[in-house]
Design an enzyme around this catalytic site. Structure first.
Site, short mmCIF file in Angstrom:
data_model
loop_
_atom_site.label_atom_id
_atom_site.label_comp_id
_atom_site.label_asym_id
_atom_site.label_seq_id
_atom_site.Cartn_x
_atom_site.Cartn_y
_atom_site.Cartn_z
N GLY A 195 0.81 -1.21 0.00
CA GLY A 195 0.00 0.00 0.00
C GLY A 195 0.84 1.26 0.00
N CYS A 196 0.23 2.35 0.47
CA CYS A 196 0.77 3.69 0.23
C CYS A 196 2.03 4.04 1.02
CB CYS A 196 -0.31 4.73 0.53
SG CYS A 196 -1.65 4.70 -0.69
N PHE A 197 2.36 3.30 2.07
CA PHE A 197 3.58 3.64 2.82
C PHE A 197 4.83 3.06 2.18
CE2 PHE A 197 2.05 -0.31 4.83
CZ PHE A 197 3.20 -1.10 4.77
N ALA A 198 4.67 2.18 1.19
CA ALA A 198 5.77 1.33 0.74
C ALA A 198 6.88 2.05 -0.02
CB ALA A 198 5.22 0.18 -0.11
N PHE A 245 2.86 6.97 4.38
CA PHE A 245 1.71 6.64 5.24
C PHE A 245 0.86 5.60 4.52
CE2 PHE A 245 2.12 11.44 5.36
CZ PHE A 245 2.86 11.49 6.53
#
Length: 389
Positions: free
Chosen positions: A163-166, A373
């Site tokens: 997801g978006c934190f990666a 995040f």
């Protein structure tokens, strides 16, 4: 005979991990945010849902996004009507698209990074590939290695469904690989295509609509290594430290479920509030050892999950408006491309810094922070040191 200690010392690099090149790519299909609600409700056969369409229009208006890029064209969606429904079995069709297109888009970004780096691709020792779009065996890492013609001995690491934190995670992993393997050159690729998440609207699932208003497609690649070869490799940013933490009391704040209907997203809590409430703790832990406590003295790269997150972080930390300029620029021109976003922002920042003659790759400043995040809620914090331009 050498000792283990001597061997370990010889294995490790001397200097910090350094970003040596950045490349980005998007699909050719560009979507104008102002006309997207009309297109979206038409293509999903939902024009009768007039109130929902008005809500979606407001979401798009508030998104601070001007345009996005999407692999899914009207032609592709007409050929796959189940992808246009809200919850119809469609995983096979989605997978068939992304297992081909994700590595392909990644290849375009990687080729740009390799070209800027200026070294033969045979010098790439490690490959880290990250996507939340599509799963196959062997994976996108294997496909990309084949597409680029990398050596069979390249050490690959595949990261799925983070997801978006990666975007922060891959930098943390590449840092450890570069610093612990003398002479290593790590190719990092984040490639995201929304074909797994696209679906029609539903009154009962407004958080899904938020995703439809924000997400875009894109791939970014970097080359990372320690001890750059003077006169041959050009450093852009040094990575000083990297940390990951889970935000307290945030379980279920962002969930994603890969099922027969594709990947569904659920936003269950006040995500901007949770992030802004806890961000200073991450900053203190990262910058206290460096003696830095003025957050406006840093250059900023923050994952643009949405405008509300950026607004609340700005407010909570008392950031000057220009601090998130590069972040907002990427959100405006590309939307939320999940893991690829922070790498796009790094690229935007170093290019603008050079163009404006600001003295360093970090908007003329020495130290910076990169935040990822995403689901968990997970926060990745990377401390960056800029390089003179």
């Amino acid at each position: 005979m050498v000792t283990v200690e001597e061997y370990r010392k010889a294995q490790r690099a001397e200097g910090p991990a350094t970003i040596l090149a950045i490349g980005t790519s998007t699909p050719s299909n560009c979507v104008d945010q102002s006309t997207y609600p009309d297109y979206y409700f038409r293509i999903t056969n939902s024009e009768h849902k007039t109130e929902l369409k008005e809500k979606f229009k407001r979401m798009c208006d508030k998104s601070m996004i001007k345009k996005r890029y999407m692999h899914l064209t009207e032609e592709i969606l007409k050929e796959n009507p189940n992808m246009c429904a809200y919850m119809a079995p469609s995983l096979d069709a989605r997978q068939d698209i992304v297992v081909v297109e994700v590595p392909k888009l990644g290849k375009e970004a990687a080729q740009k990074a390799i070209k800027e780096w200026g070294q033969p691709k045979s010098k790439i020792t490690h490959l880290v590939f990250c996507t939340t779009s599509g799963v196959d065996m062997p994976g996108c890492d294997y496909q990309l290695a084949k597409l680029l013609g990398l050596r069979p001995s390249v050490k690959r690491l595949m990261m799925y469904q983070q997801g978006c934190f990666a975007g922060g995670t891959v930098l943390r992993l590449a840092k450890d690989l570069a610093e612990n393997n003398k002479g290593a050159r790590v190719l990092v690729v984040c490639s995201e295509i929304t074909a797994v998440t696209f679906r029609g609207p539903s009154e009962s699932h407004l958080d899904s609509l938020v995703g439809q208003a924000l997400f875009g497609d894109g791939a970014a690649a970097i080359i990372m290594g320690s001890d750059p070869i003077i006169g041959v490799e050009r450093p852009l940013f040094e990575l000083v430290s990297a940390a990951q933490t889970l935000v307290p009391d945030s379980e279920g704040a962002i969930d994603g479920h890969l099922r027969e209907v594709g990947l569904t997203f659920h936003l269950l809590k006040d995500v901007p509030g949770l992030i802004s409430k806890n961000i200073e703790k991450s900053l203190l832990e990262a910058f206290q050892p460096l003696g830095i406590s003025d957050w406006n003295s840093l250059f900023w790269i923050a994952h643009p999950g949405g405008p509300a997150i950026l607004d609340q972080v700005e407010l909570k930390l008392g950031l000057k408006q220009e601090k998130l300029r590069a972040t907002r620029e990427v959100l405006s021109n590309y939307g939320n491309m999940s893991s690829a976003c922070v790498l796009f922002i790094l690229d935007e920042m170093r290019k603008a810094s050079t163009k404006e003659g600001l003295g360093t790759t970090g908007e003329g400043l020495e130290w910076g922070v990169l935040f990822g995040f995403g689901p968990g809620l997970t926060v990745e914090t990377v401390v960056l040191h800029s390089v003179a331009t």
